[in-house]
Motif scaffolding. Sequence first.
Motif, mmCIF file in Angstrom:
data_model
loop_
_atom_site.group_PDB
_atom_site.id
_atom_site.type_symbol
_atom_site.label_atom_id
_atom_site.label_comp_id
_atom_site.label_asym_id
_atom_site.label_seq_id
_atom_site.Cartn_x
_atom_site.Cartn_y
_atom_site.Cartn_z
ATOM 1 N N TYR A 51 0.844 -1.201 0.000
ATOM 2 C CA TYR A 51 0.000 0.000 0.000
ATOM 3 C C TYR A 51 0.878 1.250 0.000
ATOM 4 O O TYR A 51 0.737 2.141 -0.833
ATOM 5 C CB TYR A 51 -0.908 -0.031 1.224
ATOM 6 C CG TYR A 51 -1.640 1.253 1.516
ATOM 7 C CD1 TYR A 51 -2.560 1.767 0.618
ATOM 8 C CD2 TYR A 51 -1.423 1.943 2.710
ATOM 9 C CE1 TYR A 51 -3.245 2.947 0.894
ATOM 10 C CE2 TYR A 51 -2.107 3.121 2.987
ATOM 11 C CZ TYR A 51 -3.010 3.618 2.075
ATOM 12 O OH TYR A 51 -3.680 4.779 2.351
ATOM 13 N N GLN A 104 -9.104 -1.926 -3.530
ATOM 14 C CA GLN A 104 -7.822 -2.377 -4.059
ATOM 15 C C GLN A 104 -8.021 -2.757 -5.514
ATOM 16 O O GLN A 104 -9.143 -2.995 -5.949
ATOM 17 C CB GLN A 104 -7.305 -3.602 -3.281
ATOM 18 C CG GLN A 104 -8.060 -4.916 -3.551
ATOM 19 C CD GLN A 104 -7.559 -6.075 -2.701
ATOM 20 O OE1 GLN A 104 -7.946 -6.216 -1.547
ATOM 21 N NE2 GLN A 104 -6.692 -6.905 -3.266
ATOM 22 N N ILE A 143 -3.198 -1.434 -3.555
ATOM 23 C CA ILE A 143 -4.169 -1.106 -2.514
ATOM 24 C C ILE A 143 -4.490 0.381 -2.633
ATOM 25 O O ILE A 143 -3.641 1.225 -2.406
ATOM 26 C CB ILE A 143 -3.600 -1.433 -1.113
ATOM 27 C CG1 ILE A 143 -2.989 -2.845 -1.074
ATOM 28 C CG2 ILE A 143 -4.677 -1.256 -0.043
ATOM 29 C CD1 ILE A 143 -3.922 -3.976 -1.453
#
Length: 766
Positions: free
Chosen positions: A114, A658, A663
């Motif tokens: 992420y 996502q 993400i």
Amino acid sequence: MHRAAPKSDIDESELTVTAPKTEAAGVKAVTVALERAVEEMGVVRTARTLARVNQRHGFDCPGCAWPEPTGRRRPAEFCENGAKAVAEEATLRTVTPEFFAAHSIDELAGKSGYWLGQQGRLTHPMVLREGDTHYTPIAWDDAYRLIAEQLKALDSPDEAVFYTSGRTANETAFLYQLLVRSFGTNNLPDCSNMCHESSGTALTSSIGIGKGSVTIDDFTSADLIIVAGQNPGTNHPRMLSALGDAKAHGAKIIAVNPLPETGLLGFKDPQTVKGLTGGVSIADDFLQIRLGGDMALFQGLGKLLFDAEDRAPGTVVDRAFVDAHTASFAEYEKHMRAVDLTVVERATGLSRDDLERTARLLAESKAVIICWAMGLTQQVHGVATIEEATNLLLLRGMIGKPGAGVCPVRGHSNVQGDRTMGIWEKMPETFLAALDREFGITSPREHGFDTVNAIRAMRDGRGKVFFGMGGNFVSATPDTEVTEAALRNCELTVQVSTKLNRSHVVHGRTALILPTLGRTDEDTQNGVRQQVSVEDSMSMVHLSTGRLTPVSDELRSEVAIVCELAQQLFGPDHSVPWAELQRDYDKIRDAIAQVVPGCADYNAKVRGRNGFQLPHPPRDAREFRTATGKANFAVNDLHWLPVPEGRLILQTLRSHDQYNTTIYGLDDRYRGIHNGRRVVLVNPQDITALGFAEDDLVDVISEFGDGTERRVTGFRLVGYSTPRGNAAAYYPETNPLIPLDHVALRSNTPVSKAVTIRLEPHVHTA
Ligand SMILES: Nc1nc2c(c(=O)[nH]1)N[C@H]1C(S)=C(S)[C@@H](COP(=O)(O)OP(=O)(O)OC[C@H]3O[C@@H](n4cnc5c(=O)[nH]c(N)nc54)[C@H](O)[C@@H]3O)O[C@H]1N2
Ligand SMILES: Nc1nc2c(c(=O)[nH]1)N[C@H]1C(S)=C(S)[C@@H](COP(=O)(O)OP(=O)(O)OC[C@H]3O[C@@H](n4cnc5c(=O)[nH]c(N)nc54)[C@H](O)[C@@H]3O)O[C@H]1N2
Ligand SMILES: [Mo]
């Protein structure tokens, strides 16, 4: 104007759980998407960009492969997750050489996917040489030279692996496979190996072509649509509009899923004013099936259809179709008549009434479509399961007529096109012969590595150079520890990428990052703006034109990267005119027209109003190009997934926030999971029966038939509506649990939807 990249990483202690939503899309979806887009791109770029998604003369949405409605493109078919996909790519945040100077490779390896992805677009080619602590800039020509030298130093071309993710446009895909085959290998694994390979395998065997047989217009003439193993509200939001239209035309819709996915059960259409007020339930019926129970369901329905035929002879089996167009019907009938419905009930967790109600609808409907995605394909018996779904349609004569057919719903926006263009480790002889004829090369004939076999080869030292045309190989593949070691075992890893991801920080002895243009970026060659083309899930091919100014002058198009590397690798006298192809993409399309079946006159046809549709013999003419010359009924022994004592069967799936390993954010709004991702969704009764309480922190241990175990730690237990014995958790956090050898029979697809696990209390180690 726009927000800076998040500095801090995910803090799972902030995770909160609320009740799942009962309505999808609606105004909330529009607000969330616009907020994200403005944060990433600012107001002006947002307005300019979102207005061009999926429009004529615009660009193809990099979100999913769901087709645009024909004829009547809506002003902007608004889609929350499409807007997020665009914002993710068109962001103004950048990852520059200064960024790499400030962050060592060790530091980056400690960050989540992420965090890495949210830093922004890659701006310069970068290299990491053996012993380096940081990536440093490298000139493009030096990067090509480095790759060419490594490739030429291999003992055999088969020691190189060339991966493709499904965003690659047709023009790139065609040239890339040409480069790889000119070099001398068929090692072309792709994301499709992990995705719809089971669909392709089953459909090729059953109907002679591995693609879906319906068009978008069939949705409004269907009277029954079954959506099995798919979460369109999140992964194909525009499909909800098509399902809504189908419903308005009188179709019944049945959702077959272990989870009550919000999009299927409640939908507010953001296109219509009605959507701003009341929502509709898309699904008329919801069959909450046990994981891996679909093969049993389709067989049980087969049995019940024969029972119905007995009660009213000549009304259920389409004799004319069966006699004229199919093979092995008698064997199939015999097999179905022997199906034990009590086993079907146990395998599916469904009641006799559920089965009979569904069979009745199937028997009465004049036009039936079956849609599916990863819930069916990523199973040990995924291929057989899809064959069983196809059997039902064949029995009812539901292929090659309006409103009816098979509909595998593809993931990546051009994953189907990449296959059409030759990205496959086992392209047929006809294709290879045409390629050789057109370019004066000799393609190798021996099949190459698919994704799982590529990992095995790199693990064992038989694969030494990894080249990734997009994607995030390390995080998308199973058995993360094994795969990471396999990549680290390589002499060279090269990633052609738009954004930073884990595959850049888990690398071979030498590593290269080659930053490329995305779908939204303007691509100019030789002073002229170029266009690319893509194929959607229903075989429609159309142009895509990026118009945004790239975030850096150093970005090169994927086509340019392939052509420039090829010239370095093969020298100036190669029989393929690489420089010419790079200068004018029409030249690439002219070559495609010569080689790829159904693509004659490509340049002219792709410029038509809605592009053009590739041929599909079963859809177009009820022609089945199988070995028997007919559509084949498949006969499969029934398999399902009993849950071992004290264990659960785990599926790994996507949150609403996502895109595969990318993400976007930490808000799985529909399922009520916020600010974190390390959760396991378990039936509340199982939580109690296993001696836990909701909200407990657990470790998840997978158990494989060969006695090996794998573990991920610190997951929050969330009570959720799922059948007893079944659990769900997010991909890619749980990929370390999936054994490399846990693959679907016949398609070699990793089994991401059925992993046997046990839970243990998480012991805090400080
Ligand atoms: N926003 C967004 N869009 C995407 C993607 C994304 O990550 N984000 N990914 C793209 C890609 S590459 C793909 S392949 C598609 C994926 O699209 P989906 O296949 O919808 O993706 P998954 O999240 O894997 O969801 C699988 C669904 O199948 C159900 N399921 C699991 N096991 C079973 C089973 O045994 N039987 C049945 N009947 N159902 C089961 C799950 O509960 C879930 O609803 O989406 C594409 N579009
Ligand atoms: N456990 C588990 N594992 C799964 C799945 C699952 O359901 N469960 N699903 C599987 C499926 S269906 C799929 S399709 C695969 C996905 O596997 P991949 O396609 O390999 O993964 P993505 O996360 O889509 O790739 C994201 C990266 O692609 C790069 N990228 C984005 N756009 C472009 C572009 O235009 N050009 C280039 N060159 N690069 C670009 C960015 O750098 C980004 O970091 O994962 C599979 N893995
Ligand atoms: Mo996929």
